[in-house]
Design a protein around this motif. Sequence first.
Motif, PDB file in Angstrom:
ATOM      1  N   LEU A  64      53.195  -4.316  41.328  1.00 63.93           N
ATOM      2  CA  LEU A  64      53.919  -3.386  40.359  1.00 63.93           C
ATOM      3  C   LEU A  64      55.454  -3.853  40.497  1.00 63.93           C
ATOM      4  O   LEU A  64      56.146  -4.228  41.567  1.00 63.93           O
ATOM      5  N   PRO A  65      56.306  -3.721  39.121  1.00 58.13           N
ATOM      6  CA  PRO A  65      57.668  -4.017  39.232  1.00 58.13           C
ATOM      7  C   PRO A  65      58.450  -3.104  40.246  1.00 58.13           C
ATOM      8  O   PRO A  65      58.045  -1.861  40.445  1.00 58.13           O
ATOM      9  N   VAL A  67      61.094  -0.590  40.735  1.00 59.04           N
ATOM     10  CA  VAL A  67      61.861   0.487  40.169  1.00 59.04           C
ATOM     11  C   VAL A  67      62.617   1.259  41.038  1.00 59.04           C
ATOM     12  O   VAL A  67      62.296   1.522  42.300  1.00 59.04           O
ATOM     13  N   PHE A  77      55.528   4.667  36.915  1.00 59.07           N
ATOM     14  CA  PHE A  77      55.537   3.666  36.143  1.00 59.07           C
ATOM     15  C   PHE A  77      54.808   4.179  34.935  1.00 59.07           C
ATOM     16  O   PHE A  77      53.976   4.912  34.791  1.00 59.07           O
ATOM     17  N   THR A  78      55.318   3.377  33.837  1.00 65.63           N
ATOM     18  CA  THR A  78      54.673   3.410  32.476  1.00 65.63           C
ATOM     19  C   THR A  78      53.351   2.861  32.394  1.00 65.63           C
ATOM     20  O   THR A  78      52.814   2.247  33.169  1.00 65.63           O
ATOM     21  N   ASP A  80      52.355   0.945  30.094  1.00 67.02           N
ATOM     22  CA  ASP A  80      52.299  -0.507  29.755  1.00 67.02           C
ATOM     23  C   ASP A  80      52.891  -1.370  30.998  1.00 67.02           C
ATOM     24  O   ASP A  80      52.079  -2.367  31.328  1.00 67.02           O
ATOM     25  N   GLN A  81      53.723  -0.814  31.955  1.00 70.50           N
ATOM     26  CA  GLN A  81      53.798  -1.386  33.187  1.00 70.50           C
ATOM     27  C   GLN A  81      52.707  -1.696  33.943  1.00 70.50           C
ATOM     28  O   GLN A  81      52.455  -2.769  34.560  1.00 70.50           O
ATOM     29  N   VAL A  82      51.921  -0.711  34.068  1.00 63.81           N
ATOM     30  CA  VAL A  82      50.773  -0.616  35.003  1.00 63.81           C
ATOM     31  C   VAL A  82      49.612  -1.603  34.054  1.00 63.81           C
ATOM     32  O   VAL A  82      49.100  -2.443  35.105  1.00 63.81           O
ATOM     33  N   GLU A  84      50.135  -4.135  32.229  1.00 63.28           N
ATOM     34  CA  GLU A  84      50.502  -5.508  32.217  1.00 63.28           C
ATOM     35  C   GLU A  84      50.405  -6.019  33.870  1.00 63.28           C
ATOM     36  O   GLU A  84      49.922  -7.199  33.951  1.00 63.28           O
ATOM     37  N   THR A  85      50.631  -5.351  34.561  1.00 60.59           N
ATOM     38  CA  THR A  85      50.461  -5.673  36.183  1.00 60.59           C
ATOM     39  C   THR A  85      48.859  -5.919  36.492  1.00 60.59           C
ATOM     40  O   THR A  85      48.449  -6.936  37.029  1.00 60.59           O
ATOM     41  N   THR A 107      43.398   0.169  35.168  1.00 67.76           N
ATOM     42  CA  THR A 107      44.702   0.933  34.694  1.00 67.76           C
ATOM     43  C   THR A 107      44.649   2.394  35.027  1.00 67.76           C
ATOM     44  O   THR A 107      45.654   3.049  35.652  1.00 67.76           O
ATOM     45  N   GLN A 111      46.937   4.349  37.808  1.00 64.81           N
ATOM     46  CA  GLN A 111      47.707   5.594  37.501  1.00 64.81           C
ATOM     47  C   GLN A 111      47.391   6.757  38.280  1.00 64.81           C
ATOM     48  O   GLN A 111      48.253   7.581  38.667  1.00 64.81           O
TER      49      GLN A 111
END
Length: 132
Positions: A64-65, A67, A77-78, A80-82, A84-85, A107, A111
């Motif tokens: 995960l990016p 933050v 995390f949004t 979309d972030q999850v 994409e990862t 996903t 989450q």
Amino acid sequence: MRFTEHELTVALTGAAKVVVAARRKDVRRGRADIDTVWDEMDRYQRFQILDRLGAQLLPVLVALPDVPVEPGTAPSFTDDQVRETVESVVSDDTGRLRRAVEVTARTALVQSAVGHLPPRQDPDALTVPDHP
């Protein structure tokens, strides 16, 4: 994202309880508490669930990016972030439909794990962050 061992353990355990609750009719119908059911499981049963989920969740959680997380708040995390990862971690050797289902399910599971993360400790405080 860099997580402590305690954060990963809490996230993985929370996701495991969600999976167990989804499988058990008595928990879904409100006849049993998931914490009681989890405590009644023996160590090997819990290990099997945690091992399988760990293989799916840990690579995504680590990827995960980064933050910024304020002390006293949990990382979030949004979708979309999850997603994409998860897409970057899931293999491409399955069919397109199967991959889409796997990405959607994983996903949601990630989450759920992120939702169980504890609040971050203040790095300047003299408390040990890995121990509650």
